[in-house]
Scaffold this motif. Structure first.
Motif, short mmCIF file in Angstrom:
data_model
loop_
_atom_site.label_atom_id
_atom_site.label_comp_id
_atom_site.label_asym_id
_atom_site.label_seq_id
_atom_site.Cartn_x
_atom_site.Cartn_y
_atom_site.Cartn_z
N ASP A 1 0.86 -1.18 0.00
CA ASP A 1 0.00 0.00 0.00
C ASP A 1 0.90 1.23 0.00
OD1 ASP A 1 -2.13 1.66 0.14
OD2 ASP A 1 -2.62 1.28 2.24
N LEU A 2 0.89 1.97 -1.09
CA LEU A 2 1.81 3.10 -1.25
C LEU A 2 1.19 4.40 -0.72
CD1 LEU A 2 3.16 2.37 -4.85
CD2 LEU A 2 4.28 1.90 -2.68
N LEU B 1 -1.86 6.81 6.96
CA LEU B 1 -0.73 5.88 6.94
C LEU B 1 -0.64 5.13 8.26
CD1 LEU B 1 1.84 4.63 5.79
CD2 LEU B 1 3.08 6.69 6.50
N TRP B 2 -0.78 5.84 9.36
CA TRP B 2 -0.69 5.20 10.67
C TRP B 2 -1.77 4.13 10.84
CZ3 TRP B 2 1.87 3.79 14.69
CH2 TRP B 2 1.22 3.43 15.86
N LYS B 3 -2.99 4.46 10.46
CA LYS B 3 -4.08 3.49 10.59
C LYS B 3 -3.82 2.26 9.71
CE LYS B 3 -8.30 5.08 10.70
NZ LYS B 3 -9.53 5.83 10.34
N THR B 4 -3.29 2.48 8.52
CA THR B 4 -2.98 1.35 7.64
C THR B 4 -1.94 0.43 8.26
OG1 THR B 4 -3.49 2.66 5.67
CG2 THR B 4 -2.12 0.72 5.35
N CYS B 5 -0.90 1.01 8.85
CA CYS B 5 0.14 0.21 9.50
C CYS B 5 -0.43 -0.61 10.66
CB CYS B 5 1.26 1.11 10.00
SG CYS B 5 2.20 1.95 8.71
N HIS C 1 -2.68 -3.54 9.21
CA HIS C 1 -1.93 -4.63 8.59
C HIS C 1 -1.13 -5.42 9.61
CE1 HIS C 1 -3.04 -2.83 4.77
NE2 HIS C 1 -2.54 -3.88 4.16
N HIS C 2 -0.55 -4.72 10.57
CA HIS C 2 0.21 -5.42 11.62
C HIS C 2 -0.71 -6.37 12.39
CE1 HIS C 2 2.93 -6.12 15.01
NE2 HIS C 2 1.88 -5.88 15.78
N THR C 3 -1.88 -5.86 12.77
CA THR C 3 -2.81 -6.67 13.56
C THR C 3 -3.35 -7.84 12.74
OG1 THR C 3 -3.47 -4.67 14.76
CG2 THR C 3 -4.89 -6.61 14.97
N PHE C 4 -3.74 -7.57 11.50
CA PHE C 4 -4.39 -8.61 10.69
C PHE C 4 -3.44 -9.76 10.38
CE2 PHE C 4 -5.73 -10.52 6.67
CZ PHE C 4 -7.08 -10.78 6.95
N PHE C 5 -2.20 -9.46 10.02
CA PHE C 5 -1.29 -10.51 9.56
C PHE C 5 -0.42 -11.10 10.66
CE2 PHE C 5 -2.01 -8.35 5.43
CZ PHE C 5 -2.42 -9.45 4.71
N LEU D 1 -2.29 9.11 25.68
CA LEU D 1 -1.37 9.82 24.81
C LEU D 1 -1.30 9.09 23.47
CD1 LEU D 1 1.54 10.48 27.33
CD2 LEU D 1 -0.26 12.06 26.66
N GLY D 2 -1.10 9.84 22.43
CA GLY D 2 -0.95 9.22 21.11
C GLY D 2 -2.29 8.83 20.51
N SER D 3 -2.22 8.02 19.48
CA SER D 3 -3.42 7.63 18.74
C SER D 3 -4.27 6.65 19.55
CB SER D 3 -3.03 6.99 17.41
OG SER D 3 -4.16 6.48 16.77
N LYS D 4 -5.57 6.79 19.45
CA LYS D 4 -6.50 5.89 20.11
C LYS D 4 -7.02 4.82 19.15
CE LYS D 4 -8.19 9.53 23.19
NZ LYS D 4 -9.38 10.30 23.65
N PHE D 5 -6.50 4.80 17.95
CA PHE D 5 -7.04 3.90 16.93
C PHE D 5 -6.61 2.46 17.19
CE2 PHE D 5 -6.46 1.62 12.89
CZ PHE D 5 -7.77 1.60 12.47
N TYR D 6 -7.57 1.57 17.09
CA TYR D 6 -7.32 0.14 17.18
C TYR D 6 -8.05 -0.54 16.03
CZ TYR D 6 -5.51 0.56 21.95
OH TYR D 6 -4.76 0.87 23.03
N TYR D 7 -7.45 -1.62 15.54
CA TYR D 7 -8.12 -2.42 14.51
C TYR D 7 -9.12 -3.33 15.21
CZ TYR D 7 -8.86 -6.03 10.96
OH TYR D 7 -9.43 -6.91 10.08
N SER D 8 -10.38 -3.24 14.81
CA SER D 8 -11.44 -3.95 15.52
C SER D 8 -11.93 -5.20 14.80
CB SER D 8 -12.64 -3.00 15.73
OG SER D 8 -13.09 -2.50 14.47
N GLY D 9 -11.44 -5.46 13.58
CA GLY D 9 -11.91 -6.63 12.84
C GLY D 9 -11.20 -7.91 13.25
N ARG D 10 -11.46 -8.98 12.51
CA ARG D 10 -10.81 -10.25 12.78
C ARG D 10 -9.45 -10.29 12.10
NH1 ARG D 10 -14.79 -15.18 11.65
NH2 ARG D 10 -14.60 -14.37 9.53
#
Length: 843
Positions: free
Chosen positions: A236-237, A262-266, A269-273, A288-297
């Motif tokens: 993903d470019l 970009l941060w969300k993509t990283c 992908h880290h969580t999924f794979f 502090l920092g980003s509150k974003f978490y990957y919530s899928g499977r």
């Protein structure tokens, strides 16, 4: 808007209640309320990978997951976690630079503006291996995505790879090549690759002819299996600028939104794979920092879930490729000139546009030993073409017998027999006990790997469709760990012991095989170990196997690997270029034009360096030294490309400096109209004069069959006036595509090379690129020396040794199979007699 809604309700209410006597129209009022609700909702158009679209109506306050659920239901998609919906953040359409993934956890209202009504269904997480995808329909969606990426040039593909992938597209959509139906321009109306030309279409057609017998599902699997090897596959470019501060590399994004994307993509992908399950959110008073978490499977959860549910395939219609230009037949009328039209419909085939059983019919080999494959076009066929595993093509399994002499090397996988039903039982610790019985041919239908040493787990490697192993519930899958075989613990056994237990089960207790399996497709510890080379366990004469003769044992293993196809399957897993070795010198501007092919370059660490070259120290050549085990002998080679006109002087300078006495040429000057090598030597009686060296041809002879040409040269070092005699042997009849028709002539040629060796000087070997046929000869001579000295021959290890010194030695599976057959023939026919052990004289 609010006023409009209010007026509509009041108007409708007046019409409903006017003139009534205390009653009202309930149904009419509900319809009015529905209209009001619809106005508050969103009509979103989702564009799919097959170029269809569908409008979904959702509540504006609904979360993104609600729309995703509707899309998955519309597609009847089971393995849905690999996909997502994208929309252009800057409202510039699907080709906008900033495309954003729809967040399932956020409301649509927060993500989409009123004018953003178009979303695009796409692959979000590109699977590392298509065999992990259990559903044919999922693989079809991946196939559509990658095909679209290539056409839109989001995925840059080498021409040779693009041609190969296009040939699989044609097989999937048109079916088998038919000379009566497919004229010279039958591909001109299909948009297959960027920059499509008539010349490229001819190459695509040649490969298409070799895919005869492959169903659409087979062709798509092969397409994906080759696509996964493209350098930028799944990348993903994001546009960024870099700053380098000593050991810190800083990426500067164009804007805050770009950095966040970009941060969300990283994170995703880290969580999924890489994780088994998403991280659990932890609430802190101050964050502090980003509150974003990957919530899928994760991928691990997705594959495990599909394994537990088993396969549930559904019928679907495959969409054709986009049309390019007017088809030339039938000829249009004068009134229709200038109008484009669709290609005429082709007759339907039994397996067109619907899911079929992949194991009930064996497809023909497209890339067998007798296939027409170019070997030295510098990567014309970018990857080996004999794919080791795909639906409908099964090469070998742990429980396979040696095929009959009339077998073509593949195994039929007959429909699953209900009389041998598999039984599974879920154990509390997460493992599964599966009881299997062999099918009518005595096979369970799976293979294993691992067991390099006592602490390496035994894992399921391959599972054949429509076999007992495939019809388990849950089924065996690649990567599952085998904990027990018929009650025996597998935690401390080797590969050979595991295979032996599986094979023994067929002959005892009615063929009952009880496996305790831990479903673990992404085994977390596997990356710590290097998978061992295949260790083929022949079935039959156990006394011979235990005889203690290493050479004889290696030949039994070689024969078994050739018969089962496992030998070629393991070859396919080898790296083509050593990942830790660089080729930087070949890429320098001053050296680029000295390479015959752009993708064939010498390693920097083993390259031949010219000391007094008139054009610099670079030549596309590597030292390849092959030690003969059990002896002090080392066969020295210089593997190089066929000289260009501009590199002829460099070639002879190398001969001079390396004190070479023998040159072996494995190509003709021109093959099928293409220059393969420059005529770098003079004719008989003539002299070629260069700055540091002169070459005179004093003799040229051709054998009675016209297969070999022998030349004698005298090379003179003009600086010191020193002469040296050089032998030159040329193999004239190696086919441009494929391999020699039989090992006999090739073995005869190799013997001529061995007889011509002198001193300790390296033998210069070249074909066109200096990797394909060159590697075949080096392996063959090495094997002959090993046989002569009674040492075991393991061709795969020889290939690895060669590729550690020059990339891509032995370029394709066809060449590898041929040289392995030649090695076995040399042993059986005693072409290379073994040396007798010297008996010390008695004193």
């Amino acid at each position: 808007m609010c006023c409009l809604i209010r007026d509509m309700i009041e108007s409708f209410s007046r019409r409903v209640f006017s003139g009534s006597s205390g009653t009202y129209n309930v149904h009419a009022l509900e319809l009015a309320a529905a209209k009001v609700r619809k106005l508050k909702g969103l009509d979103l158009t989702v564009h799919f990978l097959d170029d269809t679209e569908h409008v979904f109506h959702v509540e504006k306050r609904s979360k993104g997951s609600a729309l995703l659920d509707l899309v998955h239901q519309h597609l009847e998609l089971v393995e849905k976690d690999y996909f997502g919906l994208q929309y252009p953040e800057n409202k510039a359409g699907p080709k906008a630079e900033c495309m954003v993934w729809l967040d399932p956890s956020k409301t649509l209202k927060k993500q989409l503006s009123n004018c953003q009504t178009n979303l695009y269904f796409k692959v979000k997480f590109y699977v590392s291996d298509p065999s992990k995808l259990q559903q044919e329909y999922t693989r079809y969606q991946f196939y559509l995505q990658i095909k679209k990426d290539i056409l839109e040039e989001k995925l840059i593909v080498a021409p040779s790879t693009a041609i190969l992938l296009a040939s699989y597209i044609v097989q999937s959509e048109i079916g088998d090549y038919c000379s009566e139906d497919h004229d010279g321009n039958y591909l001109s109306n299909l948009q297959l690759i960027p920059g499509q030309t008539l010349e490229l279409e001819k190459k695509i057609s040649e490969l298409h002819k070799l895919h005869k017998g492959k169903s659409p599902a087979d062709a798509e699997f092969h397409f994906l299996d080759h696509a996964k090897r493209i350098d930028m596959y799944g990348v993903d470019l994001h546009n960024a600028l870099s700053e380098d501060y000593d050991t810190v590399l800083v990426f500067n994004m164009e804007a805050y939104r770009s950095a966040k994307t970009l941060w969300k993509t990283c994170v995703e992908h880290h969580t999924f794979f890489r994780l088994h399950s998403p991280k659990v959110k932890k609430k802190f008073p101050i964050s502090l920092g980003s509150k974003f978490y990957y919530s899928g499977r994760t991928e691990f959860q997705t594959v495990s879930d599909i394994q537990q549910k088993g396969k549930v395939e559904h019928k679907f219609v495959r969409s054709p490729s986009r049309q390019l230009i007017k088809h030339i037949t039938p000829a249009p009328s004068l009134e229709e000139k200038g109008k484009s039209f669709m290609a005429p419909a082709r007759p339907s085939r039994p397996y067109d546009n619907k899911v079929t059983s992949l194991g009930s019919k064996e497809p023909r080999k497209a890339w067998g030993a007798d296939s027409q494959i170019s070997d030295d076009d510098g990567g014309f066929l970018d990857k080996p073409l004999d794919v080791p595993f795909s639906p409908g093509k099964i090469l070998s399994y742990a429980d396979d017998d040696i095929p009959s002499p009339t077998s073509n090397g593949l195994y039929d996988t007959p429909p699953y027999s209900a009389s041998h039903s598999p039984i599974s039982q879920i154990i509390e610790d997460g493992s599964v006990t599966i009881t299997l019985f062999p099918d009518d041919e005595g096979k369970y239908g799976f293979n294993v790997k691992g067991g390099t040493s006592k602490d390496v787990p035994i894992l399921v490697m391959k599972v054949a469709p429509n076999t007992p192993a495939d019809n388990c519930s849950p089924r065996l899958s690649e990567g599952d760990q085998i904990l027990q075989i018929n009650g025996k613990d597998m935690s401390n056994v080797t590969y050979e012991e595991a295979v032996k237990l599986i094979q023994e089960a067929r002959t005892t207790n009615g063929g009952k095989l009880v496996l305790q399996v831990k479903p673990n497709v992404l085994y977390s510890g596997l990356e710590e170990y290097e998978e061992p080379p295949y260790q083929y366990v022949p079935i039959g004469d156990a006394q011979t196997v235990q005889s203690g003769n290493p050479l004889e044992q290696s030949m039994l293993l070689l024969a078994d690997g050739l018969a089962s196809g496992a030998l070629v399957a393991r070859y396919e897993t080898l790296y083509r270029k050593h990942p830790d070795m660089t080729c930087d010198e070949s890429l320098k501007p001053k050296n680029v034009n000295k390479n015959r092919y752009r993708d064939i370059s010498p390693y920097d660490s083993t390259r031949v360096v010219l000391k007094n070259g008139t054009n610099g120290d670079y030549i596309n050549a590597n030292y390849v030294n092959m030690k003969i085990n059990g002896t002090e002998m080392v066969n020295k080679y210089i593997a190089t490309q066929g000289p260009l006109q501009s590199t002829t002087e460099d070639f002879w300078q190398m001969i001079l400096e390396e004190k070479c006495t023998l040159i072996v040429m494995l190509t003709t000057l021109v093959e099928r109209g293409r220059a393969k090598c420059h005529k770098y030597w003079p004719s008989v009686g003539e002299c070629l004069t260069m700055q540091n060296v002169t070459v005179k041809c004093i003799k040229e002879e051709t054998d009675l069959t016209g297969s070999f040409v022998y030349r004698d040269f005298v090379v003179t070092d003009t600086a010191i006036k020193e002469d040296r005699e050089i032998k030159h042997i040329q193999y004239m009849v190696w086919p441009d595509h494929g391999v020699p028709s039989s090992p006999a002539q090739f073995l005869q040629f190799t013997e001529k090379v061995r007889d011509a060796r002198r001193d300790d000087a390296p033998v210069v070997v070249h074909c066109s690129a200096g990797i394909g046929r060159t590697g075949v000869l080096v392996l063959m001579e090495t094997a002959m020396c090993l046989i002569e000295n009674g040492e075991p021959v393991y061709p795969l290890e020889i290939v690895k040794t060669m590729r550690e010194q020059r990339a891509m030695m032995i370029q394709n599976a066809s060449q590898y199979r041929f040289v392995c057959e030649s090695v076995h023939a040399a042993y059986l026919k005693n072409i290379v007699p073994q040396k007798e052990e010297e008996v010390p004289e008695s004193t």
